[in-house]
Design an enzyme around this catalytic site. Structure first.
Site, mmCIF file in Angstrom:
data_model
loop_
_atom_site.group_PDB
_atom_site.id
_atom_site.type_symbol
_atom_site.label_atom_id
_atom_site.label_comp_id
_atom_site.label_asym_id
_atom_site.label_seq_id
_atom_site.Cartn_x
_atom_site.Cartn_y
_atom_site.Cartn_z
ATOM 1 N N TRP A 347 0.829 -1.212 0.000
ATOM 2 C CA TRP A 347 0.000 0.000 0.000
ATOM 3 C C TRP A 347 0.859 1.256 0.000
ATOM 4 O O TRP A 347 0.336 2.364 0.096
ATOM 5 C CB TRP A 347 -0.936 0.009 1.206
ATOM 6 N N GLU A 486 0.321 -3.922 12.198
ATOM 7 C CA GLU A 486 0.471 -5.348 11.920
ATOM 8 C C GLU A 486 0.790 -6.174 13.166
ATOM 9 O O GLU A 486 0.958 -7.395 13.070
ATOM 10 C CB GLU A 486 1.556 -5.546 10.869
#
Length: 791
Positions: A347, A486
């Site tokens: 991304w 994450e």
């Protein structure tokens, strides 16, 4: 290391720093790049010469932890650099085997040239000075050149020089990947041309990309070619005399079968190197091309920050130049500078395209074409999960399938662990955001009405189909995802991965749905009819989009926005204790896993997650989004949210400091610069502990450029106008830059201690509307205005 706005200079030889320097001294042109390794040094634990062509991938299967794992990698292509030298009959000279009296390596940013100068002691008090100039041609993307000059200070010597093309390379630049198969090249053949030039051809093992390299070496003396196993060489013996410089020039051409307008990459390379001019002419045209790039990306920032920003811009332009506009490639997260992340596209374009939109919109458009070409693959991925629309992969490569690895290695524990980051479905929202931002900045209605609308519609459709109604809450929910942080992939003790109602995911999904509805309303009626017919879109589905865009659940706890449902119920981490025990805990996830623990159990984030919303959206737009969802996000709530996550983030990503600096410039200005500085120094100081040597962090580099371009100026391209809401930091209150906006080339902005100057070039077609919080200004082509800014 010393830096100026025009040079980046290393003034000694340090084997421990060599990998970092090789990354930061990489040269490229958007088509291919070569790391800044010394040409006489082969790949080993110190050096790693690597050459990478944008979009050149290959897929291999390896056995890891008893499982067969398939990975696609950006391929390390045959090495064109090798040029070694020695005194006749002696050993080859390298900084690791010979006496080094002085060594300097300089990247000339203005001209895109890497200069190297080394003084070797060669016995009897004599010194051999080796100077090299290297370029990867910015005007002709298939050419590279290396000039080597030899000078002795006393006594004539005979030097043997060997230039080579080496096909015996592997992908082995990242230690934690070395258990994986890295032998991507096969069918290596070499040969000699009629004029004593040399060539090498090969192909990738599974993707069957054919590669052709050709080289021409000239030295003012006879050059003898020879073929070896996996290599082809050209050797020459030179007489070096005091006061006279012996020069060897090497010109190389590189083509692959992915290139347009060729039939045979080897023949194309041979023809190109045969027709290429000499080094001096190549250097001249290369400098001209770089000069044009610098004019289009004009940036004037004083001091240390300015020097680092110039280096960042240099590497962005080497990875994504105007040549990129002709390629089917995405944004490799680590540039074309190394093999980390296997060259995949994440991304990170979310942090890159906003800068490119305002300087090189043709490159942004090409990068969005990469996503559109993979739209059908994304739709197939959505269908595989039982949903409609488009599910773009978290990691993408050649063809748009999910490339996220199934396992990843924790270097702290040595264990291979499951990787669930493919659940970061928010990558689709990032693509939609980039479509919108590109069209607003460029005014490219044709793209918005065609490919842009198609992507927006299918991404919106996926989000609407992912949302489920919760009658108890009276809201829609999105379950089983992973957010930008994450560290959290599952709830404590859960037997399956995924989290519910990640705030960033839900708010950006609502934004995508609202923008898709807006685009559909504004499309020309014939085009709207085409799109509706092709996608079987009906009023019932549009009503669902409208409903979901207003009712997605955003969790709160303790008066702050929750990162996801249940985040506030997790245990607090002993931050002080972990910092005392481990020092650097940026990669807290690896520390905890090595202890048999997991970050899933704690209120601890790797990087900005909720706060990413403040990075993407201006304060007014973010409040409007929450209003649409039926929540109040006043300044006090946002400030509490910022403070809450600042205290619970380890900054395990180079993007984290960037986002926090951007947010704090508006929320808590006194603390912003420390985070901005961390973002600036992330790669040059290798703050992530060795990762930069595996490839630069392109998103963070481009993001720092965008920080001074949009973040501190509050610059938005919205509703056909330029919106400005400057928040200059004391440490960065005086600087200038130019942008390209809707047909106007070189709109100049200058912040100067409480004043803002805007100059529109006398060449644009229409006036520009500029809107500030307290006034509106219309600037005709040729106009300049100077505005006093409020404190």
């Amino acid at each position: 290391m010393t830096a100026t706005p025009s040079t980046w200079d290393y003034d000694h030889y340090d084997p421990a720093e060599e990998r970092l320097r090789e990354s930061l001294c990489t040269l490229g042109n958007g088509y291919f790049a070569t790391r800044g390794a010394l040409p006489e040094c082969a790949a080993d634990d110190v050096h790693y010469p690597g050459t990478y062509v944008a979009g050149c991938y290959n897929r291999l299967t390896s056995t890891v932890a008893g499982r067969e794992v398939e990975n696609e990698d950006m391929v390390n292509l045959p090495n064109w650099l090798p040029l070694r030298f020695r005194l006749a009959g002696g050993d080859w000279l390298t900084p690791d085997t010979a006496e080094v009296l002085d060594h300097r390596q300089t990247v000339h940013l203005d001209s895109g040239v890497l200069e190297r100068r080394t003084h070797f002691g060669i016995g009897d008090g004599r010194v051999l000075v080796v100077r090299q100039l290297r370029l990867v041609h910015m005007a002709d993307p298939h050419l590279a050149a290396l000039r080597t000059e030899f000078t002795v200070d006393a006594g004539a010597v005979d030097l043997e020089v060997e230039s080579a093309l080496d096909g015996g390379v592997t992908n082995s630049g990242v230690p934690r990947y070395r258990d994986l198969d890295g032998r991507h090249l096969t069918h290596v053949h070499t040969g000699v041309t009629d004029d004593s030039g040399v060539w090498l051809r090969c192909r990738t093992r599974t993707s069957d990309i054919r590669i052709g390299l050709a080289a021409r070496t000239t030295a003012g003396a006879p050059v003898a070619p020879a073929r070896e196993h996996l290599r082809v060489t050209q050797r020459v013996t030179l007489r070096a005399r005091p006061g006279r410089t012996a020069t060897v020039d090497k010109v190389v051409a590189l083509h692959t079968s992915r290139d347009p307008a060729i039939s045979d990459p080897l023949q194309a390379a041979v023809d190109r190197v045969t027709d290429a001019p000499g080094f001096d002419d190549l250097l001249r045209t290369h400098r001209t091309a770089w000069g044009q790039l610098w004019r289009r990306a004009e940036l004037d920032v004083p001091g240390e920050a300015g020097s680092i920003l110039r280096l960042h811009l240099f590497h962005v332009l080497q990875t994504l130049s105007p040549h990129t506009a002709d390629l089917d490639v995405g944004v490799p997260a680590r540039g074309l500078h190394g093999e980390a992340y296997r060259g995949h596209v994440f991304w990170d374009e979310l942090f890159v395209l906003p800068y490119l939109n305002l300087h090189f919109p043709e490159v942004s458009r090409a990068l969005l074409h990469y996503r559109h070409r993979r739209l059908e693959r994304a739709r197939a991925a959505a269908r595989a999960t039982g949903r409609r629309g488009a599910l773009y992969p978290w990691q993408s490569g050649s063809d748009g399938r999910e490339e996220t690895q199934q396992l990843h290695l924790n270097p702290h524990s040595g264990r291979w662990l499951p990787d669930h980051s493919h659940l970061q479905h928010h990558v689709g929202s990032a693509i939609a955001y980039n479509v919108w931002q590109y069209c607003e900045a460029s005014g490219d209605a044709e793209f918005l009405h065609t490919k842009g609308a198609e992507m927006l519609l299918q991404i919106a459709r996926f989000w609407a189909d992912s949302a489920t109604w919760d009658a108890r809450l009276g809201r829609h929910r999105i379950r089983g995802v992973v957010g930008p942080d994450e560290y959290h992939e599952a709830y404590p003790g859960a037997d399956r991965p995924g989290l519910d109602d990640n705030a960033y995911t839900n708010v950006t999904a609502a934004w995508v749905l609202a923008r898709a509805l807006e685009v559909l309303r504004d499309l020309p009626e014939p085009r709207r009819r085409e799109l509706v017919e092709r996608t079987a879109l009906d009023d019932t589905e549009l009503e669902q989009w409208e409903s979901v865009s207003r009712t997605l659940h955003v969790p709160f706890h303790q008066g702050v926005v929750s990162q996801f449902e249940g985040y506030g119920d997790l245990a607090e981490l002993d931050w002080a204790g972990y910092r005392e025990r481990y020092g650097d805990i940026r990669r807290l996830d690896r520390v905890l896993e090595a202890e048999g623990d997991s970050p899933n159990n704690y209120q601890a984030s790797k990087q900005a997650d909720v706060l990413m919303l403040g990075y993407l959206f201006s304060p007014d737009e973010l409040r409007s989004l929450f209003d649409r969802l039926g929540y109040r996000l006043d300044e006090e709530t946002w400030q509490r949210t910022v403070d809450y996550y600042l205290a619970r983030t380890s900054h395990g990503s180079t993007l984290s400091g960037l986002v926090h600096g951007w947010i704090l410039a508006r929320a808590r200005r006194a603390e912003a610069w420390a985070y901005c500085l961390e973002a600036l120094k992330g790669d040059v100081a290798d703050l992530q502990g060795g990762t930069t040597g595996e490839g630069i962090h392109l998103g963070a580099m481009a993001g720092t450029l965008d920080l001074v371009q949009r973040g501190l100026t509050g610059l938005e391209t919205r509703s056909g106008a330029l919106w400005l809401n400057p928040v200059p930091l004391p440490e960065l209150s005086s600087y200038g830059f130019s942008v390209r906006y809707q047909g106007h080339w070189g709109v100049r902005f200058r912040l100067e201690h409480g004043r803002l100057e805007i100059a529109v070039p006398d060449s644009g077609p229409l006036p520009i509307d500029v809107r500030l919080p307290d006034r509106e200004v219309r600037l005709e082509p040729g106009d300049t205005c100077r505005l006093a800014l409020p404190d």
